[in-house]
Design a protein around this motif. Structure first.
Motif, PDB file in Angstrom:
ATOM      1  N   UNK A   1      27.485  30.994 -26.409  1.00 36.64           N
ATOM      2  CA  UNK A   1      27.439  29.606 -26.421  1.00 36.64           C
ATOM      3  C   UNK A   1      26.015  29.134 -26.041  1.00 36.64           C
TER       4      UNK A   1
ATOM      5  N   UNK B   1      22.727  27.094 -23.740  1.00 34.85           N
ATOM      6  CA  UNK B   1      22.330  27.626 -22.718  1.00 34.85           C
ATOM      7  C   UNK B   1      23.216  25.781 -21.737  1.00 34.85           C
TER       8      UNK B   1
ATOM      9  N   UNK C   1      25.209  23.849 -21.542  1.00 28.39           N
ATOM     10  CA  UNK C   1      26.829  23.182 -20.904  1.00 28.39           C
ATOM     11  C   UNK C   1      27.207  23.457 -20.065  1.00 28.39           C
ATOM     12  N   UNK C   2      27.339  22.202 -19.208  1.00 31.02           N
ATOM     13  CA  UNK C   2      28.092  22.170 -17.854  1.00 31.02           C
ATOM     14  C   UNK C   2      29.547  22.805 -17.576  1.00 31.02           C
ATOM     15  N   UNK C   3      29.693  23.673 -15.818  1.00 28.14           N
ATOM     16  CA  UNK C   3      30.673  23.951 -15.886  1.00 28.14           C
ATOM     17  C   UNK C   3      31.892  23.764 -15.985  1.00 28.14           C
TER      18      UNK C   3
ATOM     19  N   UNK D   1      32.648  25.134 -20.061  1.00 28.04           N
ATOM     20  CA  UNK D   1      32.461  26.289 -19.387  1.00 28.04           C
ATOM     21  C   UNK D   1      34.223  26.538 -19.905  1.00 28.04           C
ATOM     22  N   UNK D   2      34.505  25.900 -18.914  1.00 27.68           N
ATOM     23  CA  UNK D   2      36.020  26.339 -17.964  1.00 27.68           C
ATOM     24  C   UNK D   2      36.633  25.390 -19.109  1.00 27.68           C
ATOM     25  N   UNK D   3      36.292  24.609 -20.039  1.00 31.29           N
ATOM     26  CA  UNK D   3      37.226  24.239 -21.053  1.00 31.29           C
ATOM     27  C   UNK D   3      37.012  24.921 -21.776  1.00 31.29           C
TER      28      UNK D   3
END
Lengths: 101, 241
Positions: free
Chosen positions: B96, B98, B100-102, B105-107
Motif C-alpha cells: 500500500x 507509504x 497512509x495514517x494508522x 491502515x486499521x480500516x
C-alpha cells in the motif's frame, strides 16, 4: 446475550492478526531476502488455498464435481480468459457433473 | 474529502473486486441458511458477518456452538484459522502507498480476506492507492453481508445441487488469479507447486499430526515462500507481478 460476547471475542481474534502487521509494519524497509519472501507469499498462499480444498468444495460426496470444476477453471485460466469466465466455467463444470452423475 | 482521482481509484477497486463479491454471495447465503437451520438467533448470524467477517471461522463457529463446544475452544479455533491473515497483512503492508495514517491502515486491515488479499497484491502497479483497496474491500464486505441476510431472511428454497456447485466459485477465482503467473514465471510455478504438495501432505496426515487446516496453510505458505526466496536470487528469477 452471552452469544453476543462470543461473537465479539471471535471478531477480536479475527481482526488482530489482520490489523497488527498493517499498522506496525508501516514504512519498514525489509532486508532483500525478506522482500523476496514477501513477493512469493501470494503465490504460495494461493497454491495452498486451492489444493486440496477445491476437491471437496462441492461436498465430500461430490469430489468428481470438484475435480472437473477445477480442471475446467485451470483450462480457462491457462487460456487467460477473463476472471469472471474462469469462475463461471468452474461452477458450470461442477454443476454438470453433479447433474449428470 | 475525496478528490476526483481518489474517486477514480475507489471505483476501480469496486470494479476489480466485483468477481470477489459475486463469489461471496452464494457462500454467505449458505452461511445464513446454516445459521438459521441450526437455530442461531438471526441477530447473531447478521452480527457475525458484520464484525467477524471471515467465512471459514463463521461456518466452524456456528457448528461448534451447536455441538456444545466451549466459548474458549471456539475463540481459539477462530484465532488459529485466521493467523494466516497475519502473513497476508504483512505482505499487503509493503504494497500500500507509504503515506497512509494508522487509522486508515486499521480500516483497510478489517477488509483483509484470502480473496481481497490475493486480488490486491497481484495488481500490476507497485504501490496501491488506499482508495483502491478501500473500494475492493467494500464490495467484498457488502456482498458477504448481503448474502448473509439473503440466507437468513429469504433463501429457503435454493436447490441443494446449485448450492453445492457454487461452493467451487472462490476456488475457481483463486485458480484464475494464480495460473497466469505460473505460466509466466518458473520461480512462481515452483513455489506454488511446493505449497500445494506441502499442504496436501499435511492435510492428509492431519489425523496423525493433529493440525488444523488453517495451520497447514500457514506452514505450507511460509516454507515454500522461504524456499523460493532462497532458491531464486533477484535478477535471474525476478518474480513478475
Amino acid at each position: 446475550m452471552n452469544l453476543i460476547y462470543l461473537v465479539l471475542a471471535m471478531a477480536a481474534v479475527t481482526y488482530i492478526p489482520r490489523m497488527v502487521p498493517l499498522v506496525i509494519l508501516k514504512n519498514v524497509r525489509l532486508p532483500r531476502y525478506l522482500n523476496r519472501f514477501m513477493t512469493f507469499i501470494p503465490y504460495a498462499a494461493l497454491g495452498a488455498l486451492i489444493f486440496p480444498g477445491v476437491i471437496t468444495s462441492t461436498g465430500s460426496g461430490h469430489m468428481g464435481a470438484g475435480i472437473i470444476g477445477c480442471l475446467t477453471a485451470i483450462l480457462l485460466a491457462w487460456l487467460e480468459t477473463n476472471l469472471i469466465f474462469v469462475i463461471a466455467g468452474g461452477i458450470l463444470g461442477a454443476f454438470l457433473v453433479s447433474v449428470l452423475f | 474529502m475525496m478528490t476526483v482521482s481518489n474517486r477514480v481509484d475507489f471505483f476501480q477497486g469496486l470494479k476489480v473486486g466485483l468477481p470477489i463479491g459475486i463469489g461471496y454471495i452464494p457462500i454467505a447465503v449458505a452461511f445464513g441458511l446454516l445459521a438459521k437451520s441450526l437455530a442461531i438467533p438471526n441477530i447473531v448470524g447478521v452480527l457475525m458477518s458484520l464484525v467477524i467477517y471471515a467465512g471459514a471461522s463463521q461456518f466452524i463457529g456456528v457448528n461448534l456452538l451447536v455441538v456444545g463446544a466451549s466459548f474458549g475452544d471456539i475463540v481459539i479455533t477462530t484465532l488459529l484459522l485466521n493467523l494466516r491473515h497475519f502473513l497476508m497483512s504483512a505482505t499487503l503492508s509493503q504494497r500500500v502507498e507509504t503515506n497512509i495514517s494508522k487509522p486508515w491502515r486499521a480500516l483497510l486491515a478489517f477488509g483483509v480476506t484470502d480473496e481481497t488479499f490475493a486480488v490486491s497484491v497481484l495488481q500490476k502497479q507497485d504501490k496501491l492507492s488506499r482508495y483502491f483497496v478501500l473500494g475492493l474491500n467494500a464490495i467484498a464486505f457488502a456482498a458477504w453481508n448481503f448474502g448473509t441476510w439473503l440466507g437468513i431472511f429469504f433463501a429457503t428454497g435454493v436447490p441443494e445441487i446449485i448450492k453445492t456447485s457454487m461452493g467451487i466459485a472462490l476456488y475457481a477465482m483463486f485458480i484464475g488469479l494464480l495460473i497466469p503467473h505460473v505460466k509466466k514465471s518458473k520461480p512462481v510455478l515452483v513455489v506454488a507447486m511446493l505449497a500445494v504438495i506441502i499442504n496436501m501432505l499435511m492435510y492428509w496426515s492431519a489425523a496423525v499430526l493433529g493440525v488444523s487446516n488453517g495451520f497447514s496453510i500457514i506452514v505450507a505458505t511460509i516454507v515454500s515462500a522461504a524456499v523460493g526466496a532462497g532458491l531464486y536470487e533477484a535478477g535471474e528469477g525476478e518474480v513478475e507481478r
